[in-house]
Enzyme design. Structure first.
Site, PDB file in Angstrom:
ATOM      1  CE  LYS A 191      -3.405  -2.229   2.746  1.00 56.21           C
ATOM      2  NZ  LYS A 191      -4.405  -2.332   3.915  1.00 56.21           N
ATOM      3  CG  HIS A 192       0.265   4.319  -2.530  1.00 56.64           C
ATOM      4  ND1 HIS A 192       1.289   4.456  -3.367  1.00 56.64           N
ATOM      5  CD2 HIS A 192      -0.923   4.314  -3.499  1.00 56.64           C
ATOM      6  CE1 HIS A 192       0.924   4.337  -4.795  1.00 56.64           C
ATOM      7  NE2 HIS A 192      -0.539   4.062  -4.635  1.00 56.64           N
ATOM      8  CD  GLU A 193       5.214   4.781   4.686  1.00 56.05           C
ATOM      9  OE1 GLU A 193       4.409   4.790   5.661  1.00 56.05           O
ATOM     10  OE2 GLU A 193       6.026   4.077   4.823  1.00 56.05           O
ATOM     11  CB  ALA A 201       2.401   0.803  -3.366  1.00 54.47           C
ATOM     12  CG  ASP A 202       4.809   5.077  -1.903  1.00 56.75           C
ATOM     13  OD1 ASP A 202       3.746   5.111  -2.525  1.00 56.75           O
ATOM     14  OD2 ASP A 202       5.236   4.644  -0.825  1.00 56.75           O
TER      15      ASP A 202
END
Length: 558
Positions: A191-193, A201-202
């Site tokens: 998942k994005h930070e 994800a980033d």
């Protein structure tokens, strides 16, 4: 630097029965937590415990009065049931895919044995076999002209001019993006930070932007060599950018989840919108200032170390001016109620001093120009920092650094053109650029997640985020280029196929996200194994779709 948040109230125990009072709560396991116990009658802080809890573990925090005459208490953490190993599904999935890879490699090796190969070719239809062989080599369908001997050679020569490493790089970025967007097995690192820092994800969106820049350099150079006019190409650039922006606003719009789409809740920024605008700026910049003699490597410069940079000095000046604008706006533009140059998440971050300052200037500009209802309503900062302000990670100000990222990819394309077929020089320049970008990132961040001058932040698309991602991108492109195009040890499969149909796969995975067989109802919504199975199945299906489209020579280009 987060404010303490109320977790639970523990009622007083019944001293006559001798049984303690109890309260059950659920806590986050992504980061270490600090639990602070406060007295309810003005006693203040009684004890503090810091601990990193494990997934599905069961714990007890036992609070006891040390003596009847003293108000001091003791706090002991007891593990009632140990946490599970939540990474076993990843290991199992890895072994499954490695098994499939081993079967494919064994099949490939068996096909090199003459008796086996001859038996397979005799079993299959001869004309169909010829078509499949040409398809695998990247050649067009030649079944209608089998008798013409020179034609396959001409097509084969043309196909080899296309670097498979670029499509492989693009496909790798795209497939990770699809997997992450589908949920990534509900693992936090997919998942994005929430704010500063990096997760898997980033990585993918900036890599996609980077390889788009590389493709711009190669495609424009090719079309100009074939005699296309700059005016005609500029028209194509505007049209393609318009289509990408239109698709992003109308087809791939996350605000559909708020109900029927209307102007009142239309999200204006987005991934395709940013790709479209970035493509417009970088492609137009390359078209207007391109120098054919520089790309052919015949233009002499006094500084050999900068011979693939100096011929394009007008472009570099334009990009540097954009970066100066980003820096001035970010650190000098005043934002009401926020400190100048604020880069934090707002909410309960920074001890709750600036709850409505999410994103600083970047968020302020989007809310001022686009309006709160026309930007992303559920930013990743809400997960930890409990922000209430809408914030768009694809907003206006961050587009400047996205253009810079694409321009660095454009530079990679220029290196390929400048040192044509000089593999050592190309890989050497890629490595040097990676080192330079890495050094810049180390200076800007002080090699720290939170304490640098400009932290790495995907939501802000900070300059350190761009330099770090380009550092990784140059190294990754170097490795793929070496394996696929130099040594030919790897065909680029399976990532090559979605890389050849990137727009179709991206839009398709967004549109059909909630349809079977890409999604189905799970028995246990808290199970990593079930989420991972669903997300990997959906991602694999898109790889298969792209492979079938490739075999049938169906490519959706804008």
């Amino acid at each position: 630097q987060c404010l303490y948040q109320f977790l639970a109230f523990v009622p007083p125990s019944d001293g006559n029965l001798g049984e303690p009072s109890m309260t059950a709560v659920m806590v986050d396991t992504q980061h270490p937590l600090t639990l602070q116990l406060n007295g309810s009658v003005g006693d203040g802080e009684l004890c503090t415990i810091q601990y990193h809890f494990g997934e599905f573990g069961n714990y007890s925090l036992l609070v006891k009065t040390q003596s009847a005459s003293s108000k001091a208490v003791s706090c002991d953490l007891v593990i009632n049931e140990g946490p599970i190993n939540s990474y076993l599904p990843i290991l199992f999935a890895f072994l499954v895919y490695m098994g499939i890879l081993a079967i494919l490699i064994a099949r490939h090796l068996f096909m090199k044995i003459d008796p086996v190969r001859n038996w397979v070719y005799k079993t299959l239809n001869p004309r169909e076999t010829d078509r499949l062989i040409n398809s695998e080599l990247g050649s067009p369908n030649t079944t209608d002209s089998v008798s013409s001997g020179p034609t396959p050679r001409l097509w084969s020569t043309a196909s080899r001019q296309r670097l498979r490493s670029l499509d492989t790089f693009r496909g790798l970025s795209l497939i990770i993006m699809v997997f992450v967007n589908y949920g990534g097995g509900k693992y936090w690192f997919f998942k994005h930070e929430s704010w500063n820092g990096l997760t898997v994800a980033d990585l993918v969106f900036p890599w996609f932007v980077f390889i788009m820049g590389t493709s711009i350099s190669l495609s424009l150079s090719s079309m100009l060599r074939w005699g296309s006019s700059k005016q005609k190409l500029l028209g194509k650039i505007f049209w393609r950018s318009f289509l990408l922006i239109l698709l992003g606003i109308i087809v791939v719009n996350p605000n559909y989840c708020l109900g029927p789409l209307s102007w009142d809740n239309l999200r204006i920024p987005g991934v395709l919108q940013r790709l479209g605008f970035t493509y417009l700026v970088v492609a137009a910049l390359e078209l207007l200032f391109t120098r054919p003699e520089a790309e052919s490597g015949v233009l002499e410069t006094s500084c050999l170390a900068l011979q693939d940079i100096l011929p394009y000095w007008p472009q570099w000046i334009f990009i540097l001016v954009l970066e100066v604008i980003w820096l001035c706006l970010t650190f000098l533009l005043p934002v009401p109620g926020c400190p100048r140059g604020y880069l934090g998440p707002g909410g309960i971050g920074d001890f709750g001093k600036y709850p409505n300052c999410t994103g600083g200037v970047a968020g302020y500009i989007d809310r001022l120009i686009l309006g709160e209802k026309h930007i992303y309503q559920h930013p990743s900062s809400t997960v930890i920092y409990q922000t209430t302000m809408p914030y768009d990670p694809e907003g206006i100000l961050g587009t400047i650094n996205t253009i810079f990222m694409a321009f660095l990819g454009l530079q990679a394309g220029k290196i390929i053109l400048f040192y044509k077929d000089q593999h050592k020089q190309i890989m050497g320049r890629f490595f040097i650029w990676s080192i330079v970008m890495g050094i810049i990132s180390a200076i800007l961040t002080k090699c720290s997640k939170e304490e640098g001058f400009i932290p790495i932040n995907k939501n802000l698309w900070s300059i350190s985020y761009v330099t770090t991602m380009s550092c990784f991108a140059f190294i990754l492109l170097l490795l793929i280029y070496y394996l696929v195009d130099v040594k030919r040890l790897w065909s680029g499969a399976p990532f090559f196929y979605p890389g050849m149909n990137s727009i179709l796969v991206y839009i398709g995975h967004e549109v059909f996200e909630n349809y079977f067989p890409f999604k189905w109802k799970m028995q246990d919504s808290q199970s990593h194994a079930q989420h991972l199975t669903q997300n990997l199945t959906a991602t694999t299906l898109w790889v298969i779709v792209s492979y079938l489209l490739y075999r049938r020579r169906i490519f959706w280009k804008i």
